[in-house]
Design an enzyme around this catalytic site. Structure first.
Site, PDB file in Angstrom:
ATOM      1  CG  PHE A 140      -5.570  -0.711  12.830  1.00  0.00           C
ATOM      2  CD1 PHE A 140      -5.248   0.169  13.853  1.00  0.00           C
ATOM      3  CD2 PHE A 140      -4.579  -1.038  11.911  1.00  0.00           C
ATOM      4  CE1 PHE A 140      -3.969   0.708  13.967  1.00  0.00           C
ATOM      5  CE2 PHE A 140      -3.302  -0.508  12.021  1.00  0.00           C
ATOM      6  CZ  PHE A 140      -2.994   0.361  13.044  1.00  0.00           C
ATOM      7  CG  ASP A 225      -7.236  -1.374   5.194  1.00  0.00           C
ATOM      8  OD1 ASP A 225      -6.389  -2.171   4.767  1.00  0.00           O
ATOM      9  OD2 ASP A 225      -7.016  -0.573   6.133  1.00  0.00           O
ATOM     10  CE  LYS A 254      -0.218  -5.386   9.226  1.00  0.00           C
ATOM     11  NZ  LYS A 254      -1.409  -4.542   9.440  1.00  0.00           N
TER      12      LYS A 254
HETATM   13  C1  PLP Z   1      -1.578  -3.080   9.600  1.00  0.00           C
HETATM   14  C2  PLP Z   1      -2.759  -2.427   8.988  1.00  0.00           C
HETATM   15  C3  PLP Z   1      -2.695  -1.104   8.507  1.00  0.00           C
HETATM   16  C4  PLP Z   1      -1.483  -0.235   8.689  1.00  0.00           C
HETATM   17  O1  PLP Z   1      -0.368  -0.717   7.993  1.00  0.00           O
HETATM   18  P1  PLP Z   1       1.091  -0.169   8.375  1.00  0.00           P
HETATM   19  O2  PLP Z   1       1.979  -0.840   7.370  1.00  0.00           O
HETATM   20  O3  PLP Z   1       1.349  -0.596   9.781  1.00  0.00           O
HETATM   21  O4  PLP Z   1       1.068   1.285   8.227  1.00  0.00           O
HETATM   22  C5  PLP Z   1      -3.822  -0.582   7.922  1.00  0.00           C
HETATM   23  N1  PLP Z   1      -4.945  -1.299   7.780  1.00  0.00           N
HETATM   24  C6  PLP Z   1      -5.033  -2.576   8.198  1.00  0.00           C
HETATM   25  C7  PLP Z   1      -6.309  -3.334   8.001  1.00  0.00           C
HETATM   26  C8  PLP Z   1      -3.957  -3.171   8.851  1.00  0.00           C
HETATM   27  O5  PLP Z   1      -4.067  -4.418   9.312  1.00  0.00           O
END
Ligand code: PLP
Length: 399
Positions: A140, A225, A254
Site C-alpha cells: 500500500f 515507504d 502519518k
Molecule cells: C497510509 C499509507 C500511505 C498513504 O498515506 P496517506 O497520508 O493516507 O496519503 C502510503 N504508504 C503507506 C505504507 C501507508 O501506510
C-alpha cells in the site's frame, strides 16, 4: 438527549459528504491513548488514528507548539521561508541520517514525490531513460494515481484504470522475481519495511538487504515507504534500520506531524539535488503550523519514546501470543515489529471491530483476516493488557 447527538451527526454526514467512509462513531476529544465520543464515552485507541497519533491525543507539548505558531503565522507560500520549517527539516535530517528533506502534506504526496524524483534523477543526473517501477503484491502506497499504481491491491485499482504505465508487481519477499522484473528502464523499486495495510507483514530476513544489492546491480534507486512504520513505531527510527540497509529515498508521513497532516521525503545530497526550482512543488508543504507540530513531535521521540515502542511492542506481542496459545483454533499468527502488530485469525476480522468498540476499544484491520494494533507510543502497559483482554473476548464470542 445526548445519545441522539452522535446519531444526528452521522445522519447529517450521510446527507452531505460523498459516501467514501461509513463511520459509526462521533469523536469529540482525546487525551493520551484515549478518545471520547459525543456522549462522553471513553475508548482506548489501539489504532492511534491509523498510526498517526503516536504521541497520544493532544500531547501538551504539541498543543502548545501549534497554538503558539498559529497565532504568529499560519501560512506562507514556498516563495518565502519560515524558520520553523527549516528547524523541522534540520531535526528530521539529523534524526534520520538523510541529509535532504522535501516537505509535503500526506503520505501519498510523499510517495508521489519519490516516484517523480526517481525518474528525474535517472534522466537528469545519469542521462538514462528510466521510468519503470517495481512494487509488491499486497503493498500500500497511497491513492493518487502514481502511488495507487504502485499499490499492489487490485481491489483499490478497481474502476480507476488505466493506471500509470510501467509498474510491475512481484511477490513480497521473492528476490528472484525482483531480479527478473528489474531492467534497463527501471527507475526504482518501492517497498514497505513492514507491509502495513497488506496484513502487517514484516520483510523476511535478508529481503531488504537483497533488494539493496539487486537495485545496485540494476542501477536503479531503492525507495522505502516508512509512512506507517517510521517515526519510531517499530522500535527504531525507521523499520528498515532493523535490517541495516540504506535506501536512496525514504517516505514518511502519518505520525510525523504529531497528529497534523505532514509528509516528507528524505534522500541523499546526490538524489535530492535534481529537485531544482520548477520541477516539483506544493502550496501547503512545509506549512509553519504543521511544522511546529512536527518539531514538537520529534522532540518527544528523542525523549526515549523509540525505546518505549520497542519494549512495549515486545510486551504487546507476548500478550497476543498468550491469546493465540489459549485459542489456537482462532488465531493463526501474531506478527509485527514494535508497536505495529497484526494478529491473523481463522475468522473474518472486520466484524470484530464494532463489537470491540462497544467494549470501549478501537481496533483496526489489515485485510480480511488480520486485526491490526498500532497503539500510541505513549500507551501504558495496563492499557495494553486491558485492550488485549477485549481482543480475546471479541474473538471468542464469534465461535
Ligand atoms: C497510509 C499509507 C500511505 C498513504 O498515506 P496517506 O497520508 O493516507 O496519503 C502510503 N504508504 C503507506 C505504507 C501507508 O501506510
Amino acid at each position: 438527549m445526548s445519545e441522539s447527538r452522535s446519531a444526528d451527526v452521522l445522519a447529517r454526514l450521510g446527507r452531505v459528504l460523498t459516501p467514501n467512509y461509513r463511520p459509526t462513531l462521533v469523536l469529540e476529544r482525546g487525551e493520551g491513548a484515549h478518545v471520547y465520543d459525543a456522549e462522553g464515552r471513553r475508548y482506548l485507541d489501539l489504532l492511534a488514528g491509523l498510526a498517526v497519533s503516536s504521541f497520544g491525543h493532544c500531547h501538551p507539548a504539541i498543543v502548545a507548539a501549534v497554538r503558539d505558531q498559529v497565532g504568529k503565522l499560519a501560512h506562507v507560500s514556498n516563495l518565502y521561508a519560515t524558520e520553523v520549517s527549516v528547524r523541522l527539516a534540520e531535526r528530521l535530517t539529523e534524526m534520520s541520517g538523510f541529509p535532504r528533506a522535501y516537505l509535503c502534506n500526506s503520505g501519498t504526496e510523499a510517495v508521489e514525490a519519490a516516484l517523480k524524483l526517481a525518474r528525474l534523477h535517472a534522466r537528469k543526473a545519469r542521462g538514462e531513460d528510466r521510468f519503470e517501477f517495481v512494487a509488491f503484491d499486497r503493498s500500500f502506497h497511497g491513492r493518487t494515481f502514481g502511488s495507487l499504481s504502485c499499490t499492489g491491491q487490485p481491489n483499490y485499482h478497481d474502476g480507476f484504470e488505466p493506471l500509470v504505465p510501467g509498474v510491475s508487481h512481484v511477490p513480497y519477499g521473492d528476490l528472484d522475481a525482483v531480479r527478473q522484473a528489474l531492467g534497463p528502464r527501471t527507475a526504482a523499486v518501492i517497498v514497505e519495511a513492514v507491509q502495513g495495510e497488506g496484513g502487517v507483514r514484516p520483510a523476511p530476513e535478508g529481503f531488504l538487504a537483497g533488494l539493496r544489492s539487486a537495485c545496485d546491480d540494476a542501477g536503479c534507486l531503492l525507495i522505502v515507504d516508512e509512512i506507517q512504520t517510521g517515526m519510531g513505531r517499530t522500535g527504531r527510527f525507521f523499520a528498515h534500520q532493523h535490517d541495516g540497509i540504506r535506501p536512496d529515498i525514504v517516505t514518511v508521513a502519518k505520525a510525523l506531524g504529531g497528529g497534523l497532516p505532514l509528509g516528507a521525503l528524505l534522500t541523499s545530497e546526490e538524489v535530492g539535488a535534481v529537485f531544482v526550482p520548477g520541477t516539483h512543488a506544493t502550496t501547503f508543504g512545509g506549512n509553519p503550523v504543521v511544522c511546529a507540530a512536527g518539531l514538537a513531535a520529534l522532540g518527544l521521540l528523542g525523549d526515549g519514546l523509540i525505546e518505549r515502542a520497542a519494549s512495549l511492542g515486545s510486551r504487546l506481542t507476548e500478550l497476543l501470543e498468550g491469546v493465540q496459545a489459549r485459542n489456537p483454533e482462532l488465531v493463526r499468527e501474531v506478527r509485527g515489529r514494535g508497536l505495529l502488530v497484526g494478529m491473523e485469525l481463522t475468522l473474518p476480522a472486520r466484524p470484530l471491530v464494532p463489537r470491540a468498540l462497544e467494549l470501549g476499544v478501537i481496533l483496526g484491520v489489515a485485510g480480511d483476516h488480520v486485526l491490526r494494533l498500532a497503539p500510541p507510543l505513549v500507551v501504558d502497559e495496563a492499557d495494553l493488557e486491558a485492550g488485549v483482554r477485549v481482543v480475546e473476548t471479541v474473538i471468542r464470542e464469534v465461535e
